[in-house]
Design a protein around this motif. Structure first.
Motif, PDB file in Angstrom:
ATOM      1  N   MET A 198       8.373 -44.159 108.857  1.00  0.00           N
ATOM      2  CA  MET A 198       9.538 -43.685 109.279  1.00  0.00           C
ATOM      3  C   MET A 198      10.691 -44.531 108.806  1.00  0.00           C
ATOM      4  SD  MET A 198       8.594 -42.335 113.126  1.00  0.00           S
ATOM      5  CE  MET A 198       6.884 -41.797 113.535  1.00  0.00           C
ATOM      6  N   ALA A 238      18.159 -54.260 114.116  1.00  0.00           N
ATOM      7  CA  ALA A 238      19.217 -53.649 114.054  1.00  0.00           C
ATOM      8  C   ALA A 238      19.368 -52.043 113.919  1.00  0.00           C
ATOM      9  CB  ALA A 238      20.084 -53.946 112.907  1.00  0.00           C
ATOM     10  N   ARG A 248      22.408 -58.921 128.736  1.00  0.00           N
ATOM     11  CA  ARG A 248      20.958 -58.618 128.222  1.00  0.00           C
ATOM     12  C   ARG A 248      20.895 -57.225 128.223  1.00  0.00           C
ATOM     13  NH1 ARG A 248      15.497 -58.735 130.651  1.00  0.00           N
ATOM     14  NH2 ARG A 248      16.209 -57.590 132.703  1.00  0.00           N
ATOM     15  N   ARG A 249      21.851 -56.057 128.958  1.00  0.00           N
ATOM     16  CA  ARG A 249      21.784 -54.790 128.759  1.00  0.00           C
ATOM     17  C   ARG A 249      22.490 -54.457 127.516  1.00  0.00           C
ATOM     18  NH1 ARG A 249      21.176 -50.843 127.358  1.00  0.00           N
ATOM     19  NH2 ARG A 249      21.496 -48.927 128.302  1.00  0.00           N
ATOM     20  N   GLY A 304      22.376 -56.349 125.035  1.00  0.00           N
ATOM     21  CA  GLY A 304      21.476 -57.017 123.929  1.00  0.00           C
ATOM     22  C   GLY A 304      20.505 -55.750 123.493  1.00  0.00           C
ATOM     23  N   VAL A 305      20.385 -54.764 124.187  1.00  0.00           N
ATOM     24  CA  VAL A 305      19.127 -53.877 123.766  1.00  0.00           C
ATOM     25  C   VAL A 305      20.123 -52.562 123.024  1.00  0.00           C
ATOM     26  CG1 VAL A 305      17.320 -54.406 125.045  1.00  0.00           C
ATOM     27  CG2 VAL A 305      19.184 -53.025 126.077  1.00  0.00           C
ATOM     28  N   THR A 306      21.389 -52.803 123.131  1.00  0.00           N
ATOM     29  CA  THR A 306      22.162 -51.691 122.073  1.00  0.00           C
ATOM     30  C   THR A 306      22.569 -52.352 121.010  1.00  0.00           C
ATOM     31  OG1 THR A 306      24.512 -52.658 122.606  1.00  0.00           O
ATOM     32  CG2 THR A 306      23.452 -51.105 124.490  1.00  0.00           C
ATOM     33  N   PRO A 307      22.997 -51.364 119.931  1.00  0.00           N
ATOM     34  CA  PRO A 307      23.489 -51.981 118.592  1.00  0.00           C
ATOM     35  C   PRO A 307      24.625 -53.046 118.896  1.00  0.00           C
ATOM     36  CG  PRO A 307      23.113 -49.472 118.438  1.00  0.00           C
ATOM     37  CD  PRO A 307      23.161 -49.964 120.070  1.00  0.00           C
ATOM     38  N   ALA A 332      20.498 -48.848 110.084  1.00  0.00           N
ATOM     39  CA  ALA A 332      21.143 -49.368 110.823  1.00  0.00           C
ATOM     40  C   ALA A 332      22.494 -49.025 111.131  1.00  0.00           C
ATOM     41  CB  ALA A 332      21.113 -50.952 110.296  1.00  0.00           C
ATOM     42  N   HIS A 333      23.140 -49.236 112.037  1.00  0.00           N
ATOM     43  CA  HIS A 333      24.607 -48.838 112.216  1.00  0.00           C
ATOM     44  C   HIS A 333      25.108 -49.826 113.075  1.00  0.00           C
ATOM     45  CE1 HIS A 333      28.080 -45.915 113.240  1.00  0.00           C
ATOM     46  NE2 HIS A 333      27.713 -46.565 114.322  1.00  0.00           N
ATOM     47  N   ARG A 334      25.846 -50.724 112.471  1.00  0.00           N
ATOM     48  CA  ARG A 334      26.485 -51.722 113.359  1.00  0.00           C
ATOM     49  C   ARG A 334      27.962 -51.107 114.081  1.00  0.00           C
ATOM     50  NH1 ARG A 334      24.089 -55.615 115.512  1.00  0.00           N
ATOM     51  NH2 ARG A 334      22.628 -56.826 113.950  1.00  0.00           N
ATOM     52  N   VAL A 384      16.888 -48.211 126.162  1.00  0.00           N
ATOM     53  CA  VAL A 384      16.218 -49.093 127.190  1.00  0.00           C
ATOM     54  C   VAL A 384      17.107 -49.182 128.652  1.00  0.00           C
ATOM     55  CG1 VAL A 384      15.320 -51.306 127.687  1.00  0.00           C
ATOM     56  CG2 VAL A 384      15.597 -50.565 125.365  1.00  0.00           C
ATOM     57  N   LEU A 392       9.101 -49.345 112.840  1.00  0.00           N
ATOM     58  CA  LEU A 392      10.114 -50.617 112.784  1.00  0.00           C
ATOM     59  C   LEU A 392       9.572 -51.932 113.424  1.00  0.00           C
ATOM     60  CD1 LEU A 392      13.423 -48.759 113.339  1.00  0.00           C
ATOM     61  CD2 LEU A 392      12.566 -49.724 111.120  1.00  0.00           C
ATOM     62  N   LEU A 415      16.967 -51.274 131.684  1.00  0.00           N
ATOM     63  CA  LEU A 415      16.455 -52.443 132.069  1.00  0.00           C
ATOM     64  C   LEU A 415      16.387 -52.647 133.911  1.00  0.00           C
ATOM     65  CD1 LEU A 415      17.917 -54.964 129.567  1.00  0.00           C
ATOM     66  CD2 LEU A 415      15.478 -54.206 129.788  1.00  0.00           C
ATOM     67  N   GLN A 416      15.155 -53.327 134.124  1.00  0.00           N
ATOM     68  CA  GLN A 416      14.982 -53.509 135.594  1.00  0.00           C
ATOM     69  C   GLN A 416      16.135 -54.430 135.955  1.00  0.00           C
ATOM     70  OE1 GLN A 416      11.471 -55.394 136.746  1.00  0.00           O
ATOM     71  NE2 GLN A 416      11.883 -55.085 138.691  1.00  0.00           N
ATOM     72  N   ARG A 462      17.727 -50.490 117.310  1.00  0.00           N
ATOM     73  CA  ARG A 462      18.622 -50.367 118.333  1.00  0.00           C
ATOM     74  C   ARG A 462      19.083 -48.803 118.342  1.00  0.00           C
ATOM     75  NH1 ARG A 462      16.276 -53.454 120.420  1.00  0.00           N
ATOM     76  NH2 ARG A 462      16.522 -55.666 120.629  1.00  0.00           N
ATOM     77  N   LEU A 474      13.440 -57.887 122.979  1.00  0.00           N
ATOM     78  CA  LEU A 474      14.495 -59.059 123.780  1.00  0.00           C
ATOM     79  C   LEU A 474      13.927 -60.480 123.600  1.00  0.00           C
ATOM     80  CD1 LEU A 474      15.641 -57.202 126.744  1.00  0.00           C
ATOM     81  CD2 LEU A 474      16.948 -57.972 125.022  1.00  0.00           C
ATOM     82  N   ARG A 475      12.450 -60.455 123.488  1.00  0.00           N
ATOM     83  CA  ARG A 475      12.069 -61.749 123.289  1.00  0.00           C
ATOM     84  C   ARG A 475      10.697 -61.550 122.100  1.00  0.00           C
ATOM     85  NH1 ARG A 475      12.556 -64.503 127.949  1.00  0.00           N
ATOM     86  NH2 ARG A 475      13.362 -63.318 129.822  1.00  0.00           N
ATOM     87  N   GLU A 501      10.013 -56.225 127.546  1.00  0.00           N
ATOM     88  CA  GLU A 501      10.809 -57.111 126.834  1.00  0.00           C
ATOM     89  C   GLU A 501      10.289 -57.451 125.381  1.00  0.00           C
ATOM     90  OE1 GLU A 501      13.430 -59.336 130.303  1.00  0.00           O
ATOM     91  OE2 GLU A 501      11.746 -60.087 129.517  1.00  0.00           O
TER      92      GLU A 501
END
Lengths: 329, 254
Positions: free
Chosen positions: B1, A93, B97-98, B100-103, B6-8, A101, A86, A103-104, A96, A73-74, A68
């Motif tokens: 790199m 941003a 949460r899932r 949250g790890v995408t854009p 970024a791509h919103r 990812v 990065l 996630l469990q 991502r 995430l944290r 995480e």
């Protein structure tokens, strides 16, 4: 057959590590505590582009927290994470777009179908893998119109991986990939990961399954109580366990004192009642068998094992992998 | 790199998410029946008697008392009960949460949820309105513009209340329980179980400021052609402000 992964132009050749370039993932001295419980303490990792890197440890060893932190995430209490150069928090941003990812324990919208979910997640990325192609690559074409809640555990897991790959990531984190899957589904999943690596993706694999890590990973970090206790190739770690083979047998009559200790290759002999364990290297089984026959000792239930990561884990941490640590969360 | 830019996710992503959230709600049968079925039931039970009682201005008790109550109930069940339980479930199951790890920003989910809720409320109110019009001869509000304005403010107030529930409840089950309790509390003090006249004085006074009571009163005034009281509007607007503040201070994505 699997064509997902990075665009051909940007992709590094598989299995080639260029040590001079920036590591794909660089975690520096990460610390994270939840209340009084330290979850991650001074964890540093450097993962090269194109490798499969494993994080192995018991439940509660800090694996998920580490993931995480790397995924942004944290926020770590101390330390920093860079993925493809990065910053995991500040450049979220941009990150991502290139970090996939799985996630469990994270489920998806239960009432949506496989196809609907893949199409939804695809809209989040600039250049997504076409939905049909992605669904086929994880073998879910026949279930494309089924709702997430009606899928088997293995199918849900495969969908979860598909969604981690939909944005053509350059780094993928897979947390407890095959937990709860039957052996057949596991093997399928492993092939999927190997094909992913072959397409040039850097993979961080979190697991508490030895077999999985031994088979897939180029390098492994052993995590115990929030710390990295060892880091190296699976074979290198096994070597550190101090022996290569172990023979276990039952002796019907007592084994004469010193009979086995003097044999070539034998490093350690332990006898517990009739059960005898011999550890060492070389042609161990043959040497032991011949010696026993000559001494007139009848041995039954003879087993010969090569040392594995499990033994290395015990040697390095002092406990078995199956045992649970107290969960820090 | 530095080649990573970024791509919103844009409007197309939001549109897809909106459709997905709509499907989630449409496939949750129980969640559909309560906010639309319960107010309809109240309407049917009270309409025939109330439809005959004239209260002036060419309006009946059905128009001035029953319909505002029914519309407020539609907004309250969706905003205070359904929306927080959906959000709590999303949080618990790791969906947020899932995402949250995408854009995609989790805020996008919140906005999509709100939009879906508004659509749900619109359907519920339209259904009740059509039924009242066709079966019981209901009349439109005397001050239609004011009625629409009050309705919009009341829906916002119910949502803000729902956000407080979502932000403060520790588990999905408790979100449903807290949401339902709050719904009945607001309803009881706001006249859902009979007029507020029969309530003890202080309770009735407090209920008038709370979103349910204030919503019913303000809507009732607009329907009858009377001026909407400032206290009711302040009660509703205050609820929007407090709810938004509490939610942004306490809401967690995981």
């Amino acid at each position: 057959m699997l064509t997902i992964g990075t665009g051909a132009g940007r992709r590094p050749p598989p299995n080639v590590r260029d040590m001079s370039s920036t590591p794909a993932v660089e975690a520096e001295r990460l610390h994270k505590r939840y209340g009084p419980k330290v979850a991650v303490e001074d964890v540093s990792l450097s993962i090269d582009a194109g490798e499969i890197f494993g994080i192995l440890g018991r439940n509660g060893a800090g694996k998920t927290t580490t993931v995480e932190l790397i995924a942004g995430l944290r926020r770590p209490d101390r330390g920093a994470v860079r993925v493809l150069g990065l910053d995991a928090r500040r450049d979220r941003a941009r990150l991502r777009q290139v970090l996939g990812v799985q996630l469990q324990d994270a489920t998806l919208h239960a009432a949506l179908t496989v196809s609907e979910l893949v199409r939804l997640y695809a809209t989040f990325y600039r250049d997504p893998v076409p939905a049909g192609e992605l669904i086929e690559s994880v073998g879910l074409t026949a279930s494309a119109r089924n709702r997430f809640e009606s899928l088997s555990g293995g199918q849900q897991q495969r969908l979860s991986i598909a969604l981690a790959l939909v944005g053509r990531p350059r780094v993928v984190i897979l947390d407890e990939l095959t937990t709860g899957l039957d052996p057949e589904a596991r093997r399928q999943m492993w092939s999927t990961v190997e094909r992913m690596r072959d397409s040039g993706v850097t993979i961080l694999l979190v697991s508490h399954a030895m077999e999985e890590v031994e088979r897939l990973c180029d390098r492994v970090a052993l995590l115990d109580a929030g710390r990295v206790v060892a880091l190296g190739s699976p074979a290198g770690l096994v070597e550190r366990a101090g022996f290569a083979q172990r023979i276990t047998f039952h002796a019907a009559t007592p084994v004469p004192e010193g009979l086995l200790e003097g044999l070539p290759g034998v490093e350690r002999v332990r006898a517990d009642g009739g059960r005898v364990v011999v550890e060492g290297h070389g042609e161990l089984l043959q040497a032991v068998s011949v010696a026993l026959v000559r001494a007139g000792v009848v041995a039954t239930e003879t087993r010969s094992e090569r040392a594995g990561l499990e033994d290395a884990f015990v040697a390095l941490t002092g406990h078995r992998l199956g045992a649970e640590e107290e969960d820090p969360r | 790199m530095t080649d990573v830019t970024a791509h919103r996710p844009g409007p197309r992503a939001f549109g897809t998410l909106l459709v997905c959230e709509l499907k989630m709600v449409a496939r949750d049968t129980a969640g559909l029946i309560v906010p639309i079925g319960l107010p309809m039931l109240i309407l049917v039970m009270n309409a025939s008697a109330a439809g005959g009682q004239s209260v002036g201005n060419g309006r009946t008790a059905l128009d001035v008392y029953v319909l505002p109550l029914v519309f407020t109930m539609v907004a309250a069940t969706t905003g205070v009960v359904n929306m927080p339980s959906f959000l709590a479930y999303y949080r618990r199951s790791g969906i947020l949460r899932r995402l949250g790890v995408t854009p995609a920003s989790p805020l996008m989910v919140l906005v999509a949820q709100a939009a879906v809720g508004v659509a749900q409320i619109a359907v519920g109110i339209a259904a009740a309105w059509v039924l009242a019009l066709l079966a019981f001869g209901a009349n439109p509000p005397v001050r239609a513009g004011a009625a629409v304005g009050v309705l919009a403010l009341m829906v916002a107030a119910m949502y803000a209340t729902g956000l407080i529930v979502a932000a403060l409840s520790p588990t999905p089950n408790s979100a449903v329980a807290i949401g339902l309790t709050l719904f009945f509390l607001l309803g009881a003090t706001g006249g859902m179980f009979g007029g507020r006249d029969s309530l003890p004085g202080p309770v009735a006074a407090v209920g008038e400021w709370l979103p349910f009571g204030a919503g019913v009163e303000a809507l009732s005034a607009a329907w009858a052609g009377a001026p909407v009281q400032g206290a009711h509007l302040i009660g509703l607007a205050g609820c929007v402000v407090v709810g938004t503040a509490v939610a942004s201070a306490f809401f967690r994505w995981d």
